[in-house]
Design a protein around this motif. Structure first.
Motif, PDB file in Angstrom:
ATOM      1  N   TYR A 106       0.839  -1.031  -0.025  1.00 43.68           N
ATOM      2  CA  TYR A 106       0.234  -0.058  -0.065  1.00 43.68           C
ATOM      3  C   TYR A 106       0.783   1.387   0.147  1.00 43.68           C
ATOM      4  N   ALA A 107      -0.099   2.054  -0.202  1.00 49.00           N
ATOM      5  CA  ALA A 107       0.957   3.516  -0.255  1.00 49.00           C
ATOM      6  C   ALA A 107       0.226   4.382   0.795  1.00 49.00           C
ATOM      7  N   ASP A 108       1.950   4.588   0.865  1.00 46.48           N
ATOM      8  CA  ASP A 108       1.121   5.921   2.232  1.00 46.48           C
ATOM      9  C   ASP A 108       0.733   6.391   2.918  1.00 46.48           C
ATOM     10  N   SER A 109      -0.484   6.816   1.213  1.00 41.28           N
ATOM     11  CA  SER A 109      -1.162   8.315   1.147  1.00 41.28           C
ATOM     12  C   SER A 109      -2.795   7.035   1.959  1.00 41.28           C
ATOM     13  N   VAL A 110      -3.073   5.277   1.563  1.00 39.70           N
ATOM     14  CA  VAL A 110      -3.986   4.802   2.017  1.00 39.70           C
ATOM     15  C   VAL A 110      -3.723   3.966   3.298  1.00 39.70           C
ATOM     16  N   LYS A 111      -2.064   4.050   3.419  1.00 34.47           N
ATOM     17  CA  LYS A 111      -2.294   2.282   4.371  1.00 34.47           C
ATOM     18  C   LYS A 111      -3.521   2.679   5.835  1.00 34.47           C
ATOM     19  N   GLY A 112      -3.283   1.525   6.241  1.00 42.74           N
ATOM     20  CA  GLY A 112      -3.962   1.738   7.089  1.00 42.74           C
ATOM     21  C   GLY A 112      -5.912   1.493   6.977  1.00 42.74           C
ATOM     22  N   ARG A 113      -6.074   2.650   5.945  1.00 42.38           N
ATOM     23  CA  ARG A 113      -7.622   2.562   5.639  1.00 42.38           C
ATOM     24  C   ARG A 113      -7.908   1.866   4.684  1.00 42.38           C
ATOM     25  N   PHE A 114      -7.618   1.655   3.123  1.00 47.69           N
ATOM     26  CA  PHE A 114      -7.725   0.762   2.463  1.00 47.69           C
ATOM     27  C   PHE A 114      -7.079  -0.777   2.711  1.00 47.69           C
ATOM     28  N   THR A 115      -8.211  -1.865   2.147  1.00 51.30           N
ATOM     29  CA  THR A 115      -7.609  -2.872   2.081  1.00 51.30           C
ATOM     30  C   THR A 115      -7.784  -3.984   0.199  1.00 51.30           C
TER      31      THR A 115
END
Length: 123
Positions: free
Chosen positions: A60-69
């Motif tokens: 995942y890119a940092d911009s979505v890490k932890g929010r997108f799966t």
């Protein structure tokens, strides 16, 4: 002739969730990496995630890490992108692409691209 079709884009309020689908036809996803990309008006295309269909590993890119799966669908030729805690800056046209490798390089030519789906995050 293989193709990818995205669906699931919508208008959602900040903090909300959406699930995008990427469905393949004419070829099997088993040996591909599925990348998700997005492009907002006036901005360059951004690679946001990859899922390797052979082992389900993800990036995942940092911009979505932890929010997108990313996940594989029960229907094997489908991939999902679950997007949680959406922000206005996530507003963009979202695309999936299939290729033997994960590449976010802008000049890289992926083997298959979908037509995209619009995600708008706004109150």
């Amino acid at each position: 002739q293989g193709q990818l079709v995205e669906s699931g884009g919508d208008l959602v309020q900040p903090g909300g969730s959406l699930r995008l689908s990427c469905a393949a036809s004419g070829f099997t996803l088993d040996y591909y990496v599925i990348g998700w990309f997005r492009q907002a008006p006036g901005k360059v295309r951004e690679g946001i995630s990859c899922i390797n269909m052979s082992d389900s590993s993800t990036l995942y890119a940092d911009s979505v890490k932890g929010r997108f799966t990313d996940s594989r669908g029960a229907a094997k030729n489908t991939v999902y992108l679950q997007m949680n805690s959406l922000k206005p800056e996530d507003t963009a046209y979202y695309y999936c692409a299939a290729d033997p490798v994960c590449s976010f390089e802008r000049n890289y030519v992926h083997r298959y691209w979908g037509q995209g789906t619009q995600v708008t995050v706004s109150s």
